[in-house]
Design a protein around this motif. Structure first.
Motif, PDB file in Angstrom:
ATOM      1  N   PHE A 185      29.355  20.640  71.182  1.00  0.00           N
ATOM      2  CA  PHE A 185      28.698  21.799  70.594  1.00  0.00           C
ATOM      3  C   PHE A 185      28.830  21.776  69.078  1.00  0.00           C
ATOM      4  N   THR A 187      28.987  24.244  66.165  1.00  0.00           N
ATOM      5  CA  THR A 187      29.215  25.666  65.942  1.00  0.00           C
ATOM      6  C   THR A 187      28.971  26.052  64.485  1.00  0.00           C
ATOM      7  N   ASP A 188      28.931  27.364  64.249  1.00  0.00           N
ATOM      8  CA  ASP A 188      28.793  27.929  62.895  1.00  0.00           C
ATOM      9  C   ASP A 188      27.496  27.497  62.215  1.00  0.00           C
ATOM     10  N   SER A 221      26.342  32.695  69.120  1.00  0.00           N
ATOM     11  CA  SER A 221      27.787  32.650  68.960  1.00  0.00           C
ATOM     12  C   SER A 221      28.385  34.009  69.346  1.00  0.00           C
ATOM     13  N   THR A 229      25.197  28.453  68.108  1.00  0.00           N
ATOM     14  CA  THR A 229      25.945  27.318  68.636  1.00  0.00           C
ATOM     15  C   THR A 229      24.947  26.409  69.347  1.00  0.00           C
TER      16      THR A 229
END
Length: 299
Positions: A217, A219-220, A257, A264
């Motif tokens: 994944f 993320t952010d 998220s 994400t």
């Protein structure tokens, strides 16, 4: 010696029989066209079958070297990509530049400065590759997977160095001994690698939460980020471990998220850890000044 002579005398009639049979077969197939063609066809088929089996066996045992060559070639192409990206950046900053080849270097002349760049890397000039290595142990079914490679401190490997394969990112060296090293791979819950969407340059952090070893994944990712399913994800270069542009995977899914402030993205990894054999350990030039500057920052 006498025993051998006695053996020959005892079975001389069998030896004579076999010799006469061979002589008869030679005469039959040599002086009769039909029987000769049958023999030739049958012998050719048998020879072809044996040759095919031998070829397949030889090819199988040659796959290891072929795989190492492909890995080396992909690393070389990554180097060349970084070189030409740097060169393109120089040319964008100096549109009126004139490129002159001088020996083994390339000089970019502008109105205000002269920039000297090395020639594109060759297979013998792996500027960031410490050594090739072989995976000797690996796990893929745990939440915290590790892999071991057959190179260590004696080969120049140190903790914190990046590990890549011919298909993309593998992980980061976390422990070393004299002849072996442990690598924290992408498929470890403690791994976090800065990466970006190659097409739009929006970046995030590559993490793994267990399950499928082919899926991680990102993320952010900002909510305003531009991306499409199928976009390629590469390393961002925002670290002291990996250069920019090493392949990671492709965007496969999108989720909100937990904080609803970012996305994400599900990433289909290029590296198949279940089939990983040959890797390269790489190291970027030391950046002590940056490390010293950032050491007191609290997040």
């Amino acid at each position: 010696m006498r025993n051998i002579f006695d053996f020959i005398v005892k079975y001389s009639h069998w030896a004579l029989f076999i010799l006469l049979q061979l002589l008869a077969a030679i005469l039959l197939f040599r002086f009769n066209s039909f029987q000769g063609s049958v023999w030739f066809t049958s012998a050719s088929e048998v020879t072809a079958s044996v040759t095919k089996v031998a070829s397949e066996v030889t090819r199988y045992f040659g796959l290891e070297k072929m795989n190492r060559d492909l890995t080396e070639r992909n690393v070389y192409l990554m180097q060349q990509l970084e070189y030409y990206k740097a060169l393109a950046g120089q040319k964008e900053e100096n549109n009126d530049s004139l490129i002159v080849i001088q020996g083994l270097q390339k000089t970019i002349r502008t109105d205000s400065s002269v920039v000297v760049m090395k020639e594109p890397p060759t297979l013998m000039d792996r500027s960031f590759v410490v050594c090739p290595a072989r995976v000797v142990n690996i796990s893929v079914r745990r939440l915290d997977n590790y892999l071991a490679i057959d190179k260590g401190e004696a080969n120049g490997v140190r903790t914190g160095m990046g590990v890549i394969s011919g298909t993309g990112v593998v992980g980061i060296v976390c422990r070393t001994s004299k002849n072996y090293s442990l690598v924290l791979p992408v498929i470890n819950s403690g791994s976090s690698i800065s990466c970006k969407i190659a097409r739009t340059d929006y970046f995030g952090f590559l993490k793994w939460e267990g399950g499928n070893p082919l899926t991680a994944f990102m993320t952010d990712v900002p909510r305003h980020a531009e991306y499409e399913i199928g976009d390629t994800v590469v390393t961002s270069g925002h670290s002291t471990v990996f250069i920019e542009g090493i392949p990671v995977g492709t965007v496969a899914t999108k989720d909100e998220s937990d904080d609803e402030m970012s996305f994400t993205l599900g990433i289909r990894l290029f590296t198949d850890f279940g089939r990983l054999n040959d890797v390269y350990v790489m190291a970027l030039p030391p950046r002590e000044e940056l490390t010293e500057l950032e050491k007191d920052i609290k997040y």
